[in-house]
Design a protein around this motif. Structure first.
Motif, PDB file in Angstrom:
ATOM      1  N   ARG A  25       0.852  -1.199   0.000  1.00 10.67           N
ATOM      2  CA  ARG A  25       0.000   0.000   0.000  1.00 10.67           C
ATOM      3  C   ARG A  25       0.879   1.237   0.000  1.00 10.67           C
ATOM      4  O   ARG A  25       2.040   1.206   0.428  1.00 10.67           O
ATOM      5  CB  ARG A  25      -0.910   0.026   1.242  1.00 10.67           C
ATOM      6  N   THR A  26       0.348   2.340  -0.497  1.00  5.61           N
ATOM      7  CA  THR A  26       1.076   3.596  -0.417  1.00  5.61           C
ATOM      8  C   THR A  26       1.090   4.105   1.015  1.00  5.61           C
ATOM      9  O   THR A  26       0.190   3.811   1.807  1.00  5.61           O
ATOM     10  CB  THR A  26       0.437   4.651  -1.348  1.00  5.61           C
ATOM     11  N   LEU A  27       2.116   4.873   1.349  1.00  2.97           N
ATOM     12  CA  LEU A  27       2.236   5.418   2.704  1.00  2.97           C
ATOM     13  C   LEU A  27       1.008   6.220   3.093  1.00  2.97           C
ATOM     14  O   LEU A  27       0.559   6.194   4.246  1.00  2.97           O
ATOM     15  CB  LEU A  27       3.497   6.287   2.789  1.00  2.97           C
ATOM     16  N   ALA A  28       0.422   6.927   2.145  1.00  2.70           N
ATOM     17  CA  ALA A  28      -0.751   7.757   2.426  1.00  2.70           C
ATOM     18  C   ALA A  28      -1.926   6.936   2.937  1.00  2.70           C
ATOM     19  O   ALA A  28      -2.785   7.447   3.659  1.00  2.70           O
ATOM     20  CB  ALA A  28      -1.174   8.521   1.168  1.00  2.70           C
ATOM     21  N   ALA A  29      -1.973   5.650   2.557  1.00  2.00           N
ATOM     22  CA  ALA A  29      -3.096   4.788   2.935  1.00  2.00           C
ATOM     23  C   ALA A  29      -2.800   3.939   4.165  1.00  2.00           C
ATOM     24  O   ALA A  29      -3.588   3.053   4.506  1.00  2.00           O
ATOM     25  CB  ALA A  29      -3.469   3.874   1.768  1.00  2.00           C
ATOM     26  N   LEU A  30      -1.696   4.181   4.849  1.00  2.00           N
ATOM     27  CA  LEU A  30      -1.359   3.407   6.040  1.00  2.00           C
ATOM     28  C   LEU A  30      -2.393   3.650   7.138  1.00  2.00           C
ATOM     29  O   LEU A  30      -2.631   4.787   7.534  1.00  2.00           O
ATOM     30  CB  LEU A  30       0.032   3.796   6.540  1.00  2.00           C
ATOM     31  N   PRO A  31      -3.045   2.588   7.657  1.00  2.00           N
ATOM     32  CA  PRO A  31      -4.047   2.775   8.719  1.00  2.00           C
ATOM     33  C   PRO A  31      -3.430   3.308   9.996  1.00  2.00           C
ATOM     34  O   PRO A  31      -2.295   2.966  10.357  1.00  2.00           O
ATOM     35  CB  PRO A  31      -4.585   1.342   8.933  1.00  2.00           C
ATOM     36  N   ILE A  32      -4.181   4.134  10.700  1.00  2.00           N
ATOM     37  CA  ILE A  32      -3.740   4.669  11.981  1.00  2.00           C
ATOM     38  C   ILE A  32      -4.968   5.031  12.809  1.00  2.00           C
ATOM     39  O   ILE A  32      -6.006   5.430  12.267  1.00  2.00           O
ATOM     40  CB  ILE A  32      -2.813   5.901  11.788  1.00  2.00           C
ATOM     41  N   GLY A  33      -4.876   4.849  14.098  1.00  2.00           N
ATOM     42  CA  GLY A  33      -5.977   5.231  14.981  1.00  2.00           C
ATOM     43  C   GLY A  33      -7.211   4.368  14.852  1.00  2.00           C
ATOM     44  O   GLY A  33      -8.304   4.787  15.241  1.00  2.00           O
ATOM     45  N   GLY A  34      -7.087   3.166  14.294  1.00  2.00           N
ATOM     46  CA  GLY A  34      -8.203   2.241  14.256  1.00  2.00           C
ATOM     47  C   GLY A  34      -9.122   2.377  13.064  1.00  2.00           C
ATOM     48  O   GLY A  34      -9.587   1.379  12.528  1.00  2.00           O
ATOM     49  N   ARG A  35      -9.396   3.608  12.628  1.00  2.00           N
ATOM     50  CA  ARG A  35     -10.339   3.784  11.529  1.00  2.00           C
ATOM     51  C   ARG A  35      -9.893   4.820  10.500  1.00  2.00           C
ATOM     52  O   ARG A  35     -10.611   5.116   9.552  1.00  2.00           O
ATOM     53  CB  ARG A  35     -11.721   4.166  12.066  1.00  2.00           C
ATOM     54  N   TYR A  36      -8.706   5.369  10.663  1.00  2.00           N
ATOM     55  CA  TYR A  36      -8.225   6.419   9.765  1.00  2.00           C
ATOM     56  C   TYR A  36      -7.076   5.919   8.908  1.00  2.00           C
ATOM     57  O   TYR A  36      -6.493   4.861   9.150  1.00  2.00           O
ATOM     58  CB  TYR A  36      -7.762   7.644  10.574  1.00  2.00           C
ATOM     59  N   ARG A  37      -6.753   6.696   7.871  1.00  2.00           N
ATOM     60  CA  ARG A  37      -5.534   6.522   7.074  1.00  2.00           C
ATOM     61  C   ARG A  37      -4.707   7.799   7.228  1.00  2.00           C
ATOM     62  O   ARG A  37      -5.248   8.875   7.518  1.00  2.00           O
ATOM     63  CB  ARG A  37      -5.866   6.288   5.604  1.00  2.00           C
TER      64      ARG A  37
END
Length: 342
Positions: A25-37
């Motif tokens: 995946r691109t770095l921009a699409a890395l999941p963070i905080g459970g529900r965000y990218r």
């Protein structure tokens, strides 16, 4: 004034220290905080600042990013005029050493020529922060700046405000000046541009490695950090998914954790972030973990300082431990534990 800025998000960055999480995946699409990218933060900041036209320049493995953003509806960017634009770069294009590759911009000059906004906000896709960009524009105008660089604790956030006509000129003259990106302009002390700096005093962290991704995720669980990132008046938007509420059973206990929708929690969770549709079995104990979407953890497992990417299956009685500085990372779709030998 709210309609005078154009948003430009450079989503071409590839941090090799994050390879285990961004190889697919691109770095921009890395999941963070459970529900965000990651891109949700800068994109929401732009929308909350009144920016109605945003161009995204992705490069590597950007299918998940396009699936996440879609038409831009969740950010109110699905509109007849302006809105959300994608301009993928060719893999054969050379990599730039900084944010805002002029070569990539040059391949899409029509976007800059046709846009009616007078100023452009050029930003990276991997900073976790919540910022109103309008005070930056006001300072930029009143100080007569050519380029304003946003900083945090004196360090560049790699976010730049520039007059669109000057940006176009920098793109067109790149072969003469040798400038390949905004960073090159900032580092050159021989030009006559007036460079200004705007210090942002809130929480801001750039994601560049597994260890600092893990650290920022732990920061999000801190109440003071949460208050700086998730502000009612400036929400962080993300893709909306229809999931049932998470079901908690009497066999589990949750402490200081973020749990997304659609989960089944039968074990104990502490200081962890759990994404959508995760199942955690009876007797399992998770501490300081990041569990991404659709993972399944069996019964009587012990996980501490662990990152599970999407769709990981962990068999019963599995023990996995890492450290806070070096978390144990399991790649997407991997099967761990007893199920590996079944």
């Amino acid at each position: 004034m709210l309609k005078t800025m154009l948003g430009v998000i450079d989503a071409t960055t590839y941090h090799h220290d994050l390879e285990e999480l961004i190889s697919h995946r691109t770095l921009a699409a890395l999941p963070i905080g459970g529900r965000y990218r990651l891109i949700d933060f800068v994109l929401s900041n732009m929308v909350n600042s009144g920016i109605g036209s945003v161009a995204i320049f992705p490069k590597y493995q950007y299918r998940s990013l396009m699936d996440h953003l879609g038409s831009g509806k969740n950010w109110d960017l699905d509109r007849k005029r302006d809105g959300l634009f994608f301009f993928p770069a060719s893999i054969t294009d050379g990599d730039s050493e900084g944010i805002g590759s002029f070569n990539q911009f040059a391949a899409n000059m029509d976007y800059f020529y046709r846009s009616k906004q007078e100023y452009a906000l050029v930003a990276n896709c991997f900073t976790v922060f919540n910022m109103d960009f309008n005070p930056v524009l006001i300072r930029h105008l009143t100080s007569g700046c050519d380029i304003t660089e946003i900083t945090n604790n004196g360090a560049s956030l790699e976010v730049y405000l520039i007059k669109k006509s000057l940006l176009i000129d920098l793109i067109l003259t790149r072969d003469i000046t040798g400038y390949t990106c905004m960073k090159d302009v900032m580092l050159d002390h021989n030009h006559e541009y007036k460079i200004c700096h705007y210090e942002y005093n809130g929480y801001a962290e750039k994601i560049s490695s597994i260890s600092n991704y893990f650290e920022v995720s732990r920061d999000i669980l801190n109440a003071e950090t949460w208050k700086q990132l998730f502000i009612k008046e400036r929400p962080i938007f993300t893709k909306v998914k229809d999931e049932p509420p998470t079901r908690y059973t009497s066999t589990g206990e949750v402490k200081n954790s973020m749990i997304a929708n659609g989960c089944i929690i039968e074990g104990d969770i502490e200081n962890s972030i759990i994404s959508r549709a995760v199942k955690i079995g009876k007797g399992s104990r998770l501490k300081n973990c990041i569990i991404m979407q659709k993972c399944s953890i069996g019964d009587n497992c012990v996980l501490e300082n662990v990152i599970l990417d999407k769709d990981v299956t962990v068999g019963n009685d599995t023990v996995m431990t890492g450290s806070k500085n070096t978390p144990f990372v399991v790649r997407k779709g991997t099967v761990q534990g007893a199920l590996m030998n079944s």
